[in-house]
Scaffold this active site. Structure first.
Site, PDB file in Angstrom:
ATOM      1  N   HIS A  46      19.428  41.820  -7.085  1.00 26.94           N
ATOM      2  CA  HIS A  46      20.604  40.497  -7.717  1.00 26.94           C
ATOM      3  C   HIS A  46      20.789  39.481  -7.233  1.00 26.94           C
ATOM      4  CE1 HIS A  46      23.535  41.980  -4.282  1.00 26.94           C
ATOM      5  NE2 HIS A  46      23.962  41.208  -4.770  1.00 26.94           N
ATOM      6  N   SER A  77      25.321  43.513   0.119  1.00 28.24           N
ATOM      7  CA  SER A  77      26.188  43.787   0.405  1.00 28.24           C
ATOM      8  C   SER A  77      25.552  45.099  -0.304  1.00 28.24           C
ATOM      9  CB  SER A  77      27.229  44.396   0.150  1.00 28.24           C
ATOM     10  OG  SER A  77      28.071  43.380  -1.311  1.00 28.24           O
ATOM     11  N   HIS A 107      15.866  49.749  -9.994  1.00 22.43           N
ATOM     12  CA  HIS A 107      16.185  49.303  -8.946  1.00 22.43           C
ATOM     13  C   HIS A 107      15.613  49.082  -7.700  1.00 22.43           C
ATOM     14  CE1 HIS A 107      19.638  50.777  -5.766  1.00 22.43           C
ATOM     15  NE2 HIS A 107      18.596  51.026  -4.799  1.00 22.43           N
ATOM     16  N   HIS A 109      10.865  13.244 -11.849  1.00 26.39           N
ATOM     17  CA  HIS A 109      11.859  14.083 -11.352  1.00 26.39           C
ATOM     18  C   HIS A 109      12.665  13.817 -12.745  1.00 26.39           C
ATOM     19  CE1 HIS A 109      15.020  11.467  -9.505  1.00 26.39           C
ATOM     20  NE2 HIS A 109      15.243  11.496 -10.500  1.00 26.39           N
TER      21      HIS A 109
END
Lengths: 330, 330
Positions: A165, A160, A112, A239
């Site tokens: 994540h 949120s 966490h 590239h």
């Protein structure tokens, strides 16, 4: 079912996500994500998310239980729905289609308290592999034209949930801003027979004032005309039109984590948004567009002038921002 | 001197306003405007603002003293500077010009506690007259191609002062978003020989689901594909390409104030941005573009997906928003 609608005046599509439907009073009640409370993304809480689409874990026969190092699940409140056939219809002069798409969440680590800047480098590399696997898989679905990978870090940047994540949204149309970049890049290529990004990298590498760092394969720099302070680009030096045919993710993980550490140090852990821009599936390999990562710390308020003009007022020059970033002790 | 720079990949110009120059630590110290403290826009404090460009007051011989009902002054921290010649130069493959422009503040009333929704209707009309006078004057300056009039109401919408005010910025280039709207409107006109806005108004007036209110000359509606909840447009019902040749400001003031009262009622005094979109000076009178006011309550956070795609996810349908607005008891 959400709906995709096209504004006929700007040509911009929007997603009307009525299931997230908010009544007027909901807007004043917006609350910050809880710190330290229950977290659906933490190990042990796998049953509280939608089932795994993909996970990295030593025991490959297991799923939706602890023991993983990275998990990908559907977004519990998806902006678009995966089921159904694409159906384009008119409504008088307006154009719309049903909101078909995929909306997935990449839970980058079971820990966490880690972030992309602080997790082991190997975990950052795994996050990039996860993006790669999911894009490769979603590409097979003929309804989709593009996958946008993005990350919101911090409440003020739109996250949120606190647990680190990323997200991806597979779309039935190529997004407006990507299309715009591709068209400019194609115009330039038609005129010069060179990729505009390659030319920018070449010029920046000589002048050095906006270069932040580089390794063998990648360069990070402050763009010449950034919309907001400390906007940063990471590009492959050679590239490459799409993310990322050679899968050399270790050097990309290195420069990405270095850049995020610099941002965290200089700006004291700011909220930020990160986006991968790559070529659409239909023209995946081409000579004119060059995939890149954009990182945009959320430091200023977008106000009426910006909304009305598409102009941005940036109070920090990219030369100064690059200098601060280069000199950050990380 | 600020600098205008063009991003060669998106084609978007930005203003690098180095004099507003912010060091990294400045960003974390952003403070909300003080409530109830000293206010440079209140009557009696005229000497604390730049001198008046225009003021409405009964005694027309006076200036920069109390007795006014509306004042226009230069922005004390202008994004662009009024002095100097336009000078376009290249920097390798990049394009830039010096930051020439006008940045003015319209102090809409001497009363600190009024807003556009609560001031007398006559004062709203005066604000519209003020826009008209300043646009007409700035049009004479051949360096400018466009004047963008906008308003930020509330701290979260970018207002740095609480006292109600609007702003305008005169620009040496037509803003990207306006140009984009004009190009789509011109394409439509070339195909249909009708103004797309006129067609929208016609269709909306029949279906009624997105109409909020109307009077003899104007209509307010929720657009078919709004970027965010409760976005509202006000348009003249009859074709008018620029703001606003007939100067019938009383009916516009009426519908504008009515719309803002509805927004204040439904959303409980939300922060909002307001913008006037009009035809550029060079093509001021034309058959394809139709001036309008956009009002955008600031209710949701713009995050990575929006930044990366130009797509917006809107959790409220315009039909529902229009219904709430119509039913608001104001």
């Amino acid at each position: 079912m959400p709906e995709l609608r096209k504004d006929p005046i700007s040509g911009r599509w929007v997603i009307i996500s009525i299931e997230r439907g908010k009544r007027p009073t909901d807007f004043s009640m917006r609350v910050s994500p809880k710190k330290g409370g229950f977290c659906a993304f933490c190990e042990g809480n796998e049953h509280t998310t939608p089932p795994e689409i993909l996970a990295f874990r030593p025991d490959k026969d297991k799923s939706n239980i602890p023991g993983w190092t990275l998990r990908i699940v559907s977004n519990k409140f998806p902006a678009l729905h995966i089921e159904g056939q694409l159906n384009r219809v008119g409504e008088g002069i307006f154009d719309k289609m049903n909101g078909i798409g995929a909306h997935e969440v990449i839970i980058e680590t079971p820990e966490h308290n880690l972030t992309l800047s602080t997790m082991p480098l190997k975990s950052v590399e795994d996050v990039l592999w996860a993006f790669h696997y999911r894009i490769s898989d979603l590409k097979k679905d003929s309804r989709f034209k593009y996958v946008l990978v993005f990350k919101n870090e911090g409440d003020n940047a739109g996250a949120s949930l606190e647990h680190t994540h990323s997200q991806l949204i597979a779309l039935p149309i190529v997004p407006h801003l990507v299309q715009e970049e591709i068209e400019h890049a194609r115009d330039y290529y038609n005129y010069k027979e060179r990729c505009i990004f390659c030319d920018i990298i070449h010029q920046e590498a000589i002048s050095k004032t906006r270069v932040i760092s580089e390794n063998e394969d990648f360069i990070s720099l402050a763009p010449f005309a950034p919309r907001s302070p400390f906007e940063t680009l990471i590009l492959p030096k050679r590239h490459e039109s799409n993310f990322m045919p050679n899968s050399k993710f270790s050097l990309l993980a290195q420069i990405l984590q270095r850049t995020l550490k610099q941002i965290d140090k200089v700006l004291n852990l700011p909220p930020y948004n990160m986006i991968i821009h790559t070529s659409p599936f239909k023209e995946e390999t081409n000579d004119y567009y060059h995939w890149h990562i954009e990182i945009k710390p959320k430091l200023i308020t977008i106000a009426g002038f910006e909304w009305g003009s598409g102009f941005y007022i940036n109070p920090t020059s990219p030369e100064e921002a690059a200098k601060f970033m280069r000199e950050a002790e990380i």
